[in-house]
Write an enzyme that holds these catalytic residues in place. Structure first.
Site, PDB file in Angstrom:
ATOM      1  N   ASP A 128       0.820  -1.221   0.000  1.00 38.29           N
ATOM      2  CA  ASP A 128       0.000   0.000   0.000  1.00 38.29           C
ATOM      3  C   ASP A 128       0.853   1.270   0.000  1.00 38.29           C
ATOM      4  O   ASP A 128       0.647   2.166   0.826  1.00 38.29           O
ATOM      5  CB  ASP A 128      -0.945   0.019   1.217  1.00 38.29           C
ATOM      6  CG  ASP A 128      -1.682  -1.285   1.408  1.00 38.29           C
ATOM      7  OD1 ASP A 128      -2.070  -1.882   0.389  1.00 38.29           O
ATOM      8  OD2 ASP A 128      -1.873  -1.708   2.564  1.00 38.29           O
ATOM      9  N   GLU A 142     -11.119   0.586  -4.173  1.00 41.32           N
ATOM     10  CA  GLU A 142     -10.588   1.046  -2.890  1.00 41.32           C
ATOM     11  C   GLU A 142      -9.257   1.739  -3.131  1.00 41.32           C
ATOM     12  O   GLU A 142      -8.855   1.972  -4.275  1.00 41.32           O
ATOM     13  CB  GLU A 142     -10.442  -0.144  -1.938  1.00 41.32           C
ATOM     14  CG  GLU A 142      -9.619  -1.281  -2.498  1.00 41.32           C
ATOM     15  CD  GLU A 142      -9.701  -2.538  -1.650  1.00 41.32           C
ATOM     16  OE1 GLU A 142      -9.974  -2.435  -0.437  1.00 41.32           O
ATOM     17  OE2 GLU A 142      -9.496  -3.637  -2.195  1.00 41.32           O
TER      18      GLU A 142
END
Length: 555
Positions: free
Chosen positions: A15, A186
């Site tokens: 991430d 997302e």
């Protein structure tokens, strides 16, 4: 700028949020149940990255007590405005059974090293929150989680004004008008280039279908149109490609005008095989088409990082298959050149180390009580989400060794100390010293595989009180444990299944509901138990981590 291979941050660094401030680049990555929270690397050339530690290194900034496996810090976001670094992060305390409890906090600092401000609670409506600074205005963008059965878990994306002066959200959240049939997306990051707002998102889940998608709009909240050449980056159509699961990207403009994409990848063993190293950070050069869309050449994660990287898709390169089974040796050759050796001469842990669910405070850890040693006081059982005593580092290569000298004088079978290949509370291997029923010291190996505990039958008697040198050897899908005698290394226990500590293996469901996720990748660590509850200590010295670069995949 020199060439480098992807991933640029090997081992568990998912991430990525990339940021440039002047000539300095920063990468912030998820840390989940490990302290310090939000791991940060620094570079001046986008190739050589230096770990500078973690941001959330105080109890006031992050409390991981009781944090579930693969909970904690998800998808941090690092930005810069008004002379301050801004970090948005969540602390996920629940994700099972259709619910996600993840309050989003914000801290700021004048320098990446801190000091960081008191956390501000923004909201807990959804995760993967990011800040977008648009001149004097700032907006918080996030996924809206929907717990209701039949609603798919997501109500889309929303944007909320953030007042930088008052450090709070203002006004009503506005739903972002996504492209038709956008589905579950997302990891939103918003950018402005010219008159367009660009929405970079993660699509397709977090496994083999993962991808980076792009949409744009003339207004911040939309409606957004999907890039006709989308996705920007994915490996979902190339299962043979060495870098898989490419997704969750963030953009950065370089000082020379080029643009770059930071994103996560994984390196499976074989085609869609287990990913022991977890999800890692890679980079790709981004170009812009004449009609204003970002493009990564070929749409595949490139294998090298360089401004002169080829713009055409490289020739296919089959993913490396596991080595065929062979007779496993019972004596170990001399070690390779050590990549990282810690004699524990400093007064604090180096940035390569992380601690599980609790900060390295003097109540259980010391670098001064015995000079040039790391003293760890025994913690609770491996099932506990409170009070473990584990100091570990990320496993960064398919073939690597981790070793240390262990000085431990157990008085009961409830006291154990040694080296672990660790994923979570339900999946690990452990080579340890303990006391037998007659009080003598012995060396054993144990495995926990999706909650099933096995203590392997082989036992080695350890005469005298001297320290013992232990080693773990990772070899693709195999793991072996070793101890040193006066003349050579000897193996203890069977050849272990290293995929027990892979992302894919640890995921568990109760029916159609998630029980446990697998987000962290494997760690190699120094682990001490005292199930008597008195913190019986073990001392560690000469912790060495070595990567077998001669066996690296030739790309």
């Amino acid at each position: 700028m020199p060439r480098s291979t992807n991933p640029v941050l090997p081992g568990s660094h998912p991430d990525p949020s990339i940021l440039r401030v002047g000539d300095d680049y920063y990468l912030a990555t998820s840390t989940f149940e490990w302290y310090p929270g939000v791991r940060v690397h620094h570079s001046r050339d986008l190739v050589r990255w230096q770990a500078i530690g973690g941001i959330l290194d105080e109890p006031r900034l992050l409390d991981l007590t009781g944090c579930p496996d693969s909970g904690g810090v998800w998808a941090p976001n690092l930005t810069y405005a008004d002379g301050l670094f801004h970090l948005v992060y969540s602390n996920i305390s629940t994700y099972a059974g259709g619910f996600t409890d993840g309050p989003n906090h914000l801290v700021t600092a004048p320098a990446i090293e801190g000091p960081w401000s008191e956390p501000v609670l923004l909201h807990a409506r959804g995760f993967d929150a990011s800040l977008f600074h648009d001149g004097d205005e700032s907006w918080l963008i996030n996924l809206v989680h929907d717990w209701r059965p039949g609603y798919g878990g997501s109500a889309g994306l929303e944007a909320t004004r953030y007042d930088r002066a008052d450090r709070r959200l203002v006004g009503t959240p506005q739903r972002i008008q996504l492209p038709p049939k956008a589905g579950w997306i997302e990891g939103p990051n918003l950018y402005r280039r010219g008159d367009w707002y660009y929405l970079i998102t993660a699509d397709g889940g977090t496994s083999w279908e993962h991808q980076v998608t792009v949409a744009r709009s003339r207004t911040l909240t939309g409606p957004y149109e999907r890039d006709p050449n989308s996705p920007l980056l994915t490996a979902k159509h190339r299962p043979d490609w060495p870098l898989q699961k490419a997704g969750h990207g963030s953009l950065v403009p370089a000082a020379d005008g080029e643009w770059w994409l930071a994103y996560l990848v994984a390196r499976p063993i074989g085609v869609h095989g287990p990913c022991i190293l977890g999800r890692e950070t890679a980079l790709a050069r981004v170009e812009w088409t004449d009609d204003g869309w970002p493009v990564v050449a070929g749409g595949l994660p490139p294998l090298t990082v360089s401004p002169a990287a080829e713009r055409a898709v490289p020739a296919a390169s089959p993913a490396a298959e596991p080595n065929p089974p062979a007779a496993s040796p019972t004596t170990e050759p001399d070690p390779l050149e050590v990549d990282d050796l810690d004699d524990f001469d400093a007064d604090r842990l180096g940035p390569q180390w992380s601690t599980l669910r609790r900060l390295p405070d003097p109540s259980w850890l010391s670098l001064t009580e015995r000079p040039s040693h790391l003293r760890i006081r025994g913690g609770r059982s491996p099932q506990s989400l409170v009070g473990p005593s584990l100091v570990a580092r990320r496993v960064t290569a398919p073939k690597a060794t981790f070793e240390a000298v262990v000085d431990f004088q157990p008085t009961a079978f409830q006291q154990l100390a040694g080296l672990t290949a660790y994923y979570n509370t339900r999946n690990w291997h452990f080579a340890y010293l303990t006391a037998d029923d007659d009080g003598s010291r012995v060396l054993r190996v144990a495995t926990r595989d999706q909650g099933r505990l096995t203590v392997h039958t082989e036992t080695v008697a350890v005469a005298g009180p001297d320290p013992v040198q232990l080693r773990l050897r990772f070899d693709d899908a195999e793991l072996t444990c070793w101890y040193a005698t006066e003349t050579e290394w000897q193996r203890i226990g069977p050849v272990l299944d290293a995929t027990v500590v892979s992302d894919e293996h640890v995921v568990e469901f109760d029916g159609d509901q998630i029980r446990s996720l697998g987000f962290t990748g494997a760690f190699a660590g120094l682990w001490v138990w005292d199930l008597n509850g008195h913190g019986h200590p073990a001392d560690f010295d000469r912790a060495a981590y070595t990567v077998d670069n001669t066996a690296a995949d030739a790309r």
